[in-house]
Design an enzyme around this catalytic site. Structure first.
Site, PDB file in Angstrom:
ATOM      1  N   CYS A   8       9.631  28.056  28.585  1.00 47.94           N
ATOM      2  CA  CYS A   8       9.186  26.925  29.400  1.00 47.94           C
ATOM      3  C   CYS A   8       8.846  25.776  28.461  1.00 47.94           C
ATOM      4  CB  CYS A   8       8.029  27.293  30.339  1.00 47.94           C
ATOM      5  SG  CYS A   8       6.429  27.562  29.553  1.00 47.94           S
ATOM      6  N   ARG A  14       4.157  29.037  32.525  1.00 45.59           N
ATOM      7  CA  ARG A  14       5.193  29.831  33.183  1.00 45.59           C
ATOM      8  C   ARG A  14       5.808  30.918  32.310  1.00 45.59           C
ATOM      9  NH1 ARG A  14       8.883  24.998  34.868  1.00 45.59           N
ATOM     10  NH2 ARG A  14       8.093  24.370  32.824  1.00 45.59           N
ATOM     11  N   ASP A 123       6.359  23.735  37.582  1.00 42.23           N
ATOM     12  CA  ASP A 123       5.374  23.820  36.510  1.00 42.23           C
ATOM     13  C   ASP A 123       3.965  23.643  37.077  1.00 42.23           C
ATOM     14  OD1 ASP A 123       3.839  23.670  34.215  1.00 42.23           O
ATOM     15  OD2 ASP A 123       5.248  22.348  33.168  1.00 42.23           O
TER      16      ASP A 123
END
Length: 153
Positions: A8, A14, A123
């Site tokens: 990420c 994440r 996100d």
């Protein structure tokens, strides 16, 4: 051994969520020895920082510990070292393709593609919706494990 690296932007939300959930899923499936699982960032913004507190709490809600994890940046060498590099969104995918000069071996994939979904994991750093990120990561990791388990003898 199948080596999976989750990617990420900062490696504090994440991708560590996916890393530690996937480790738990393979442990529960009795396949921990068949996998090497980690995570990294496309950016240098969070290098050395621990997993973001709301993500640590979300993992802890599910009995998953991520103590000791700190953000690290993706390197060109990672393309050689890992079997699958799993991005959380299209921006991550673009960053990986730039760094690696493409994807000649077909190692780059978005997490939710394993669940038949053609979108990224939003996100939670920006959305503040850690529950939605958890749900997406769970769907993606579960589908990924199912796919990888089918390929194992």
């Amino acid at each position: 051994m199948t080596k999976v690296l989750f990617i990420c932007h900062g490696n504090i939300c994440r991708s560590p969520m996916a890393e530690f959930l996937m480790k738990e899923l393979v442990r529960q499936a009795g396949q921990a020895e068949a996998f090497c699982i980690a995570s990294a960032a496309t950016s240098a913004e969070e290098l050395g920082n621990p997993v973001y507190p709301p993500v640590r709490r979300k993992l802890a809600e599910h009995g998953i510990d991520c103590t000791g994890k700190t953000a690290r940046q993706l390197t060109r060498r990672d393309y050689e070292d890992w079997d699958l590099l799993i991005g959380m969104d299209e921006e991550n995918m673009a960053g990986m393709r730039r760094l690696f000069g493409g994807d000649p071996e077909g190692k780059l994939h978005m997490l939710l593609e394993y669940a038949g979904l053609h979108r990224g994991v939003a996100d939670p750093w920006y959305t503040r919706d850690f529950d939605a990120a958890w749900q997406d990561v769970t769907v993606g990791c579960t589908a990924l494990l199912t796919r990888l388990s089918r390929r194992r003898p």
